[in-house]
Enzyme design. Structure first.
Site, PDB file in Angstrom:
ATOM      1  N   GLY A  85       0.827  -1.211   0.000  1.00 61.69           N
ATOM      2  CA  GLY A  85       0.000   0.000   0.000  1.00 61.69           C
ATOM      3  C   GLY A  85       0.857   1.254   0.000  1.00 61.69           C
ATOM      4  O   GLY A  85       2.041   1.219   0.292  1.00 61.69           O
ATOM      5  N   GLY A 152      -1.211  -8.731  -4.246  1.00 64.01           N
ATOM      6  CA  GLY A 152      -1.526  -9.937  -4.998  1.00 64.01           C
ATOM      7  C   GLY A 152      -0.296 -10.792  -5.191  1.00 64.01           C
ATOM      8  O   GLY A 152       0.788 -10.288  -5.491  1.00 64.01           O
ATOM      9  N   ASP A 177       5.517  -5.989   5.448  1.00 59.37           N
ATOM     10  CA  ASP A 177       5.802  -7.367   5.864  1.00 59.37           C
ATOM     11  C   ASP A 177       5.622  -8.356   4.710  1.00 59.37           C
ATOM     12  O   ASP A 177       6.420  -9.284   4.545  1.00 59.37           O
ATOM     13  CB  ASP A 177       4.909  -7.748   7.058  1.00 59.37           C
ATOM     14  N   GLY A 178       4.589  -8.135   3.883  1.00 59.52           N
ATOM     15  CA  GLY A 178       4.361  -9.021   2.736  1.00 59.52           C
ATOM     16  C   GLY A 178       5.533  -8.963   1.772  1.00 59.52           C
ATOM     17  O   GLY A 178       6.020  -9.991   1.273  1.00 59.52           O
ATOM     18  N   THR A 179       6.020  -7.756   1.515  1.00 59.12           N
ATOM     19  CA  THR A 179       7.149  -7.571   0.597  1.00 59.12           C
ATOM     20  C   THR A 179       8.410  -8.229   1.156  1.00 59.12           C
ATOM     21  O   THR A 179       9.191  -8.827   0.408  1.00 59.12           O
ATOM     22  CB  THR A 179       7.392  -6.057   0.389  1.00 59.12           C
ATOM     23  N   ASP A 207       1.886   1.848   9.198  1.00 58.69           N
ATOM     24  CA  ASP A 207       1.463   1.431  10.541  1.00 58.69           C
ATOM     25  C   ASP A 207       2.637   1.349  11.524  1.00 58.69           C
ATOM     26  O   ASP A 207       2.420   1.169  12.717  1.00 58.69           O
ATOM     27  CB  ASP A 207       0.782   0.052  10.485  1.00 58.69           C
ATOM     28  N   MET A 250      -5.251   4.752  10.241  1.00 60.42           N
ATOM     29  CA  MET A 250      -4.609   3.512   9.835  1.00 60.42           C
ATOM     30  C   MET A 250      -4.103   2.762  11.063  1.00 60.42           C
ATOM     31  O   MET A 250      -3.868   3.363  12.114  1.00 60.42           O
ATOM     32  CB  MET A 250      -3.411   3.791   8.914  1.00 60.42           C
ATOM     33  N   GLY A 251      -3.866   1.468  10.879  1.00 57.50           N
ATOM     34  CA  GLY A 251      -3.358   0.625  11.962  1.00 57.50           C
ATOM     35  C   GLY A 251      -4.133  -0.677  11.984  1.00 57.50           C
ATOM     36  O   GLY A 251      -5.082  -0.824  12.732  1.00 57.50           O
ATOM     37  N   ILE A 361      -4.135  10.556   3.725  1.00 55.88           N
ATOM     38  CA  ILE A 361      -2.865  10.544   4.468  1.00 55.88           C
ATOM     39  C   ILE A 361      -1.808   9.725   3.734  1.00 55.88           C
ATOM     40  O   ILE A 361      -0.652  10.125   3.641  1.00 55.88           O
ATOM     41  CB  ILE A 361      -3.098   9.967   5.892  1.00 55.88           C
TER      42      ILE A 361
HETATM   43  P1  ATP Z   1       1.702  -3.005   3.408  1.00 54.32           P
HETATM   44  O1  ATP Z   1       2.472  -2.394   4.520  1.00 54.32           O
HETATM   45  O2  ATP Z   1       1.102  -1.986   2.552  1.00 54.32           O
HETATM   46  O3  ATP Z   1       0.757  -4.076   3.837  1.00 54.32           O
HETATM   47  P2  ATP Z   1       3.072  -5.230   2.230  1.00 54.32           P
HETATM   48  O4  ATP Z   1       4.415  -5.349   1.632  1.00 54.32           O
HETATM   49  O5  ATP Z   1       2.831  -6.025   3.473  1.00 54.32           O
HETATM   50  O6  ATP Z   1       2.805  -3.685   2.456  1.00 54.32           O
HETATM   51  P3  ATP Z   1       1.363  -6.974   0.664  1.00 54.32           P
HETATM   52  O7  ATP Z   1       0.355  -6.623  -0.367  1.00 54.32           O
HETATM   53  O8  ATP Z   1       0.966  -7.817   1.816  1.00 54.32           O
HETATM   54  O9  ATP Z   1       1.957  -5.578   1.145  1.00 54.32           O
HETATM   55  O10 ATP Z   1       2.584  -7.715  -0.037  1.00 54.32           O
HETATM   56  C1  ATP Z   1       3.327  -7.122  -1.109  1.00 54.32           C
HETATM   57  C2  ATP Z   1       3.612  -8.167  -2.165  1.00 54.32           C
HETATM   58  O11 ATP Z   1       4.349  -9.261  -1.603  1.00 54.32           O
HETATM   59  C3  ATP Z   1       2.357  -8.737  -2.765  1.00 54.32           C
HETATM   60  O12 ATP Z   1       2.498  -8.766  -4.179  1.00 54.32           O
HETATM   61  C4  ATP Z   1       2.262 -10.135  -2.159  1.00 54.32           C
HETATM   62  O13 ATP Z   1       1.645 -11.072  -2.994  1.00 54.32           O
HETATM   63  C5  ATP Z   1       3.718 -10.503  -1.930  1.00 54.32           C
HETATM   64  N1  ATP Z   1       3.859 -11.467  -0.832  1.00 54.32           N
HETATM   65  C6  ATP Z   1       3.332 -11.365   0.405  1.00 54.32           C
HETATM   66  N2  ATP Z   1       3.672 -12.429   1.182  1.00 54.32           N
HETATM   67  C7  ATP Z   1       4.415 -13.257   0.390  1.00 54.32           C
HETATM   68  C8  ATP Z   1       5.063 -14.519   0.594  1.00 54.32           C
HETATM   69  N3  ATP Z   1       4.998 -15.166   1.749  1.00 54.32           N
HETATM   70  N4  ATP Z   1       5.744 -15.050  -0.456  1.00 54.32           N
HETATM   71  C9  ATP Z   1       5.797 -14.416  -1.625  1.00 54.32           C
HETATM   72  N5  ATP Z   1       5.209 -13.225  -1.887  1.00 54.32           N
HETATM   73  C10 ATP Z   1       4.522 -12.637  -0.900  1.00 54.32           C
HETATM   74 MG    MG Z   2       1.323  -5.827   4.996  1.00 55.24          MG
END
Ligand code: ATP
Ligand code: MG
Length: 438
Positions: A85, A152, A177-179, A207, A250-251, A361
């Site tokens: 995000g 995604g 965290d996802g990234t 957050d 947010m949070g 924001i």
């Molecule tokens: P935000 O702080 O906005 O949540 P984020 O990095 O956590 O940021 P996500 O959308 O959860 O945002 O993840 C970013 C990308 O990383 C997405 O394309 C998601 O599919 C990928 N991703 C998340 N978890 C994994 C994983 N365990 N293995 C591979 N790819 C992942």
């Molecule tokens: Mg996240």
């Protein structure tokens, strides 16, 4: 936590003289380089989830330029991707990485991947952008994300195919965290294929919920903007009989923005965060306390973090988003409804104004402090990456810029400690009681 948990992965020995001295000259007494054996001691008490940080003698590598680097800058191609995000400061960080690569190391071949991990996958057809100092010239003053972002899940094999096709030596990943999880999976695939591509991440989360990051970039800006929304809510509340200003911030899992914005503008009477449960109904519930406050003072401000009060909703009601994150129940509009119903039931005419400034924001340009901060982070990320370090993120921890293994950063989530000093200050500033019925 064991000492080896903080060890940073490396692509191989660094043998090439760092070009900084040739570029900037060697002034007497000025120390250009950090030794590889300079560490910062981890202070577990600075962290809210202190139990995950034992024993205490664990150390992090200090960030900064090394005298020897791994990559030959003239032959290196680097890429930057921004995922998840939006958050203030992303463009400033991208600019900082590009300028540092270009001007300090002489890496002129830098590309931007459009719309997060989608940009690696051919079927989406997103263009690759060549990132030059001229192109990034003014982007730090803009809000939003110049490169675009996405959520995604994508195939790690296809992503690494793309890294190979583009002949990339370095990948900078900006995200939450996802990234960081994605970066770990990419490093695994790179290692499996025996490639020498480094992956260095810079934590981005509005957050402020990533472990071993004192404060994420954009957080200060977010608090500043959130405080403006609270000011609006306060003005609305005091400008009408029985006025209530309700602000959703947010949070998702951690209430740092709500807690800090509450302290930034001490006009808030009730601050609700994911870490602290509350009841709506009953003698000690929020509705009763809000009613007392309205009867007593005639106006009130309520701040609610989006992840607060989720126990009210069931998992089936919610579902998951494109990245597999559990969707949140809309606590803001739910509270608005319940508060209105409660006062209707008491025959008290209420003037409730609901403000949800989240998208506003997320997309504003960052403030000067965050610009300075993204500058430091960009520089540290480039230094680490050129040295051949991989599978790591750069972070400011306990007043030092350090290297943190991604593996460690994703083990836990940083949360507001309900027994810690931040929450105590919020309780003192709002005067809010413990809102759980026995
Ligand atoms: P935000 O702080 O906005 O949540 P984020 O990095 O956590 O940021 P996500 O959308 O959860 O945002 O993840 C970013 C990308 O990383 C997405 O394309 C998601 O599919 C990928 N991703 C998340 N978890 C994994 C994983 N365990 N293995 C591979 N790819 C992942
Ligand atoms: Mg996240």
């Amino acid at each position: 936590m064991k000492p080896e948990d903080t060890k940073i992965q490396s692509l191989g020995p660094a043998k090439i003289q760092n070009p900084i001295i040739t570029r900037q000259g060697d002034s007497p007494g000025f120390r250009h380089f950090i030794d590889n054996n300079e560490f910062v001691r981890v202070n577990p008490f600075v962290m809210d989830t202190a139990d995950s940080c034992e024993p205490r003698e664990v150390t992090f590598e200090l960030a900064g330029p090394r005298s020897k680097i791994y990559f030959d800058p003239t032959k290196l191609k680097a890429a930057i991707v921004t995922c998840g995000g939006m958050c203030p400061g992303i463009n400033s960080l991208v600019r900082s990485i590009v300028l540092q690569l270009h001007h300090i190391y002489g890496v002129t071949n830098v590309v931007g991947i459009k719309f997060g991990l989608q940009g690696f996958i051919p079927k989406f057809g997103h263009d690759i952008v060549e990132l030059t100092p001229t192109l990034v010239e003014g982007i730090h003053g803009r809000g939003g994300s110049y490169l675009g972002m996405s959520r995604g899940s994508q195939s790690m094999e296809e992503i690494v195919d793309s890294l190979e096709r583009l002949n990339l030596g370095l990948l900078f990943m900006i995200g939450g965290d996802g990234t960081l999880r994605a970066s770990r999976a990419i490093v695994e695939e790179i290692t499996k294929r025996g490639l020498k591509t480094g992956v260095v991440s810079i934590p981005k989360t509005i957050d402020n919920d990533i472990c071993f990051v004192s404060k994420t970039f954009g957080f200060q800006t977010a608090v500043e903007e959130a405080a403006q929304a609270i000011l609006g809510a306060h003005n609305e509340a005091t400008g009408a009989p029985n006025g209530v200003g309700l602000v959703k911030l947010m949070g998702r899992m951690s209430g740092f923005v709500a807690a800090h914005a509450t302290l930034a503008l001490t006009e808030v009477n009730f601050c609700l965060i994911p870490e602290v449960e509350f009841d709506l109904e009953g003698e000690r519930g929020l509705l009763k306390h809000l009613e007392d406050r309205i009867r007593d003072r005639g106006h009130a401000v309520v701040v609610v973090a989006e992840g607060a009060g989720q126990n009210i909703f069931t998992e089936e009601d919610l579902g998951r988003d494109a990245s597999g994150n559990l969707r949140l129940g809309d606590i803001g509009t739910y509270l608005k409804k319940r508060i209105n119903q409660h006062f209707e039931g008491k025959n008290i005419e209420l003037n409730l104004k609901y403000i949800d400034p989240s998208y506003l924001i997320r997309s504003v340009p960052c403030n000067s402090n965050d610009r300075i901060y993204t500058g430091f982070l960009g520089h540290a990320a480039v230094h680490a990456a050129l040295t051949g370090k991989t599978g790591m993120m750069v972070s400011q921890w306990d007043n030092h810029f350090v290297h943190v293994p991604v593996e460690l950063a994703i083990k836990n989530r940083k949360k507001v400690d309900p027994e810690g000093s931040l929450w105590r200050s919020v309780r003192e500033a709002t005067g809010q009681p413990h809102m759980v019925n026995e």
